[in-house]
Design an enzyme around this catalytic site. Structure first.
Site, PDB file in Angstrom:
ATOM      1  N   ASP A   1      -2.283   8.222  -1.792  1.00 46.37           N
ATOM      2  CA  ASP A   1      -4.304   9.364  -2.108  1.00 46.37           C
ATOM      3  C   ASP A   1      -4.257  10.127  -0.897  1.00 46.37           C
ATOM      4  OD1 ASP A   1      -4.373   7.452  -0.431  1.00 46.37           O
ATOM      5  OD2 ASP A   1      -6.211   6.816  -1.323  1.00 46.37           O
TER       6      ASP A   1
ATOM      7  N   GLN B   1     -11.067   7.534  -5.449  1.00 44.50           N
ATOM      8  CA  GLN B   1     -11.331   8.516  -4.296  1.00 44.50           C
ATOM      9  C   GLN B   1     -12.611   9.436  -5.563  1.00 44.50           C
ATOM     10  OE1 GLN B   1     -11.241   8.157  -1.719  1.00 44.50           O
ATOM     11  NE2 GLN B   1      -8.887   6.613  -1.812  1.00 44.50           N
TER      12      GLN B   1
ATOM     13  N   ASP C   1       0.695  -1.252   0.055  1.00 43.75           N
ATOM     14  CA  ASP C   1      -0.007   0.135  -0.370  1.00 43.75           C
ATOM     15  C   ASP C   1       0.774   1.221  -0.286  1.00 43.75           C
ATOM     16  OD1 ASP C   1       0.727  -0.025   2.342  1.00 43.75           O
ATOM     17  OD2 ASP C   1      -0.759  -0.340   3.174  1.00 43.75           O
ATOM     18  N   SER C   2       0.652   2.444   0.231  1.00 47.02           N
ATOM     19  CA  SER C   2       1.077   3.517   0.224  1.00 47.02           C
ATOM     20  C   SER C   2       1.807   3.803   1.146  1.00 47.02           C
ATOM     21  CB  SER C   2       0.173   4.686  -0.845  1.00 47.02           C
ATOM     22  OG  SER C   2      -0.270   5.197   0.002  1.00 47.02           O
ATOM     23  N   GLY C   3       1.170   3.023   1.934  1.00 52.34           N
ATOM     24  CA  GLY C   3       1.765   3.412   3.538  1.00 52.34           C
ATOM     25  C   GLY C   3       1.268   4.991   3.927  1.00 52.34           C
ATOM     26  N   GLY C   4       0.173   5.552   3.212  1.00 56.53           N
ATOM     27  CA  GLY C   4      -0.590   6.989   3.971  1.00 56.53           C
ATOM     28  C   GLY C   4      -1.522   6.548   5.124  1.00 56.53           C
ATOM     29  N   PHE C   5      -2.397   5.585   4.618  1.00 56.86           N
ATOM     30  CA  PHE C   5      -3.701   5.357   5.155  1.00 56.86           C
ATOM     31  C   PHE C   5      -3.451   5.255   6.964  1.00 56.86           C
ATOM     32  CE2 PHE C   5      -7.034   1.867   6.659  1.00 56.86           C
ATOM     33  CZ  PHE C   5      -8.243   3.255   6.678  1.00 56.86           C
TER      34      PHE C   5
ATOM     35  N   CYS D   1     -14.645 -29.216   4.372  1.00 54.26           N
ATOM     36  CA  CYS D   1     -13.270 -28.479   3.975  1.00 54.26           C
ATOM     37  C   CYS D   1     -12.443 -29.502   4.519  1.00 54.26           C
ATOM     38  CB  CYS D   1     -13.551 -27.544   5.316  1.00 54.26           C
ATOM     39  SG  CYS D   1     -11.482 -26.280   5.325  1.00 54.26           S
TER      40      CYS D   1
ATOM     41  N   GLY E   1     -11.522   4.422  -0.072  1.00 56.30           N
ATOM     42  CA  GLY E   1     -12.511   5.019   0.596  1.00 56.30           C
ATOM     43  C   GLY E   1     -13.389   3.987   0.881  1.00 56.30           C
TER      44      GLY E   1
END
Length: 361
Positions: free
Chosen positions: A93, A136, A56-60, A251, A163
Site C-alpha cells: 500500500d 488507507q 508485512d508488504s515490505g514497503g513501510f 502475574c 496509516g
C-alpha cells in the site's frame, strides 16, 4: 524481524501461548533473502515455528542499508512473500502519515486501491496464503469510506486498517477505527496495524477490531519498562533497587514467579538478561490480556472486562476523554469506573452525534 523475536526463543513463545508472529518482509528479503528461505522450506521451517506467521508488504520500512535506490512493486512484494511462505500476507500500500494533509492523502488512497488488484493478480499461492488488503485515506472519512468499500468489493480473506498510530491525536485515531470496522465484514478478520498499547487494543476491540501488531512490548522491555495492570513499571527507577516484590504479584509468568524487582533493576540496560526477562514478562502480559479479552467476548462479559481493565489502569476514574467517547460509540457503559464529570462530558459529546455521523466519524 530476521526470523527471530529479540531476546526470546520460539519455544518460549509457544509456552506463553503465542499463536502468530509477524515477519518483516523487507529485512527478511535483505538477509537471509527470500530465495534462501524458500530453498530451506519456508520461514516456518527456517525459524522452527509451527504456528501461524504474518508478513508485512515490505514497503513501510524501506530504508536501504547501503544507500542504493530500490524499487518495490506490488508484484515483487507478493513474490517475496510467496517465497517466505507466511499464512497471512499483506498487500503493498501507499502509506502516508496521518499528520499530512492535502492531495497526497487522496493520491495514496487511490494508488492503494490500484495496487490491490496488482497484488491479487501476482498472488500465486491463494490456497496457502491469505492476502489482506489495507484501508488507507488518512483522517478523511470520505476517502476512508471509498477505500473500505473498494477493498470489500474485492472479497479478500481479511482487511487491515493502516496509516494510524503515526502521530495523530487519539480522538481522530479511534474515530477512523470505528468508521472502518462499521463497514468491514464482520465475518472477516479486521486488523489495526501498528497498534500495541494495551489501552488502545482494548478500545479498538470494543470498536470491532480483531488483530494488532506492535514492537512495543519487547522494545519497551529493552528500556527497562514492564507492563502491569496499572500501566507501566519502570525498573530502572532507584526505588526498585531494594524492592523484593515480583514485577506484578498477580502475574503467573516464570519471571514474576522467580525474580524480584531488585534483581531485574540490577540487570536492566546493563545485562542482556534484563531485557530478556522483561520481554518474556511483557509478552506474557499481552497474551493474557488478549486471552482474557477474547474469553470475555465469548462469554458475553466484555463490558465487565473493559470496566475491570479501566478501573485498574485509572483507579481515580480519570479515564481519558477519548476513551470515554469511544466507549459511548461502542455502546459499552463505563459509568461505574469513570469520574462523574468525565462521564457526563462524554455523554454530552455522544448526544450531539446522530446515527449518520456515528457511521462516518
Amino acid at each position: 524481524m530476521a526470523g527471530t523475536i529479540k531476546g526470546l526463543a520460539t519455544y518460549q513463545l509457544e509456552e506463553i501461548g503465542c499463536q502468530i508472529i509477524l515477519g518483516n518482509t523487507y529485512h527478511l528479503a535483505l538477509r537471509p533473502t527470500s530465495e534462501l528461505i524458500d530453498e530451506l522450506g519456508g520461514l516456518h521451517k527456517f525459524m522452527n515455528w509451527p504456528r501461524a506467521l504474518l508478513t508485512d508488504s515490505g514497503g513501510f520500512q524501506m530504508s536501504p542499508v547501503d544507500g542504493k535506490p530500490m524499487l518495490l512493486t506490488p508484484e515483487e512484494s507478493i513474490q517475496i512473500q510467496n517465497r517466505i511462505g507466511a499464512d497471512i500476507i499483506m498487500a503493498l500500500d501507499d502509506v502516508v502519515k496521518t499528520t499530512i494533509t492535502g492531495p497526497r492523502i487522496e493520491e495514496a488512497m487511490y494508488r492503494t486501491l490500484r495496487w490491490i488488484d496488482r497484488c491479487i493478480a501476482a498472488h500465486k499461492r491463494p490456497h496457502d496464503q491469505n492476502l489482506f488488503g489495507i484501508v488507507q485515506g488518512g483522517l478523511d472519512p470520505v476517502l476512508r469510506d471509498i477505500c473500505v468499500r473498494g477493498l470489500v468489493d474485492r472479497n479478500l480473506p481479511g482487511y487491515a486498517i493502516g496509516g494510524l498510530a503515526g502521530g495523530e491525536d487519539k480522538d481522530s485515531f479511534w474515530r477512523v477505527v470505528a468508521q472502518c470496522t462499521a463497514t468491514l465484514p464482520e465475518d472477516k478478520p479486521r486488523y489495526v496495524m501498528g497498534v500495541g498499547y494495551p489501552l488502545d487494543i482494548v478500545v479498538c476491540s470494543a470498536l470491532g477490531a480483531d488483530m494488532y501488531d506492535c514492537v512495543y512490548p519487547t522494545r519497551t522491555a529493552r528500556f527497562g519498562t514492564a507492563l502491569v495492570p496499572e500501566g507501566v513499571l519502570k525498573l530502572k527507577h532507584r526505588a526498585m533497587a531494594e524492592d523484593t516484590r515480583p514485577i506484578d504479584p498477580t502475574c503467573a509468568c516464570m519471571v514474576c514467579k522467580n525474580y524480584t524487582r531488585a534483581y531485574i533493576h540490577s540487570l536492566v540496560t546493563k545485562d542482556a538478561m534484563g531485557s530478556q526477562l522483561l520481554s518474556f514478562h511483557n509478552l506474557y502480559y499481552m497474551m493474557q490480556l488478549s486471552k482474557n479479552l477474547h474469553s470475555s467476548i465469548v462469554q458475553g462479559k466484555f463490558p465487565e472486562f473493559v470496566c475491570n481493565f479501566l478501573q485498574k489502569m485509572f483507579p481515580k476514574g480519570d479515564i481519558p476523554e477519548w476513551v470515554c467517547n469511544a466507549m459511548e460509540v461502542a455502546e459499552i457503559d463505563i459509568s461505574s469506573c469513570c469520574a462523574p464529570f468525565r462521564y457526563i462530558q462524554a455523554t454530552k459529546v455522544q448526544s450531539n452525534l446522530n446515527e449518520d455521523e456515528i457511521q462516518a466519524v
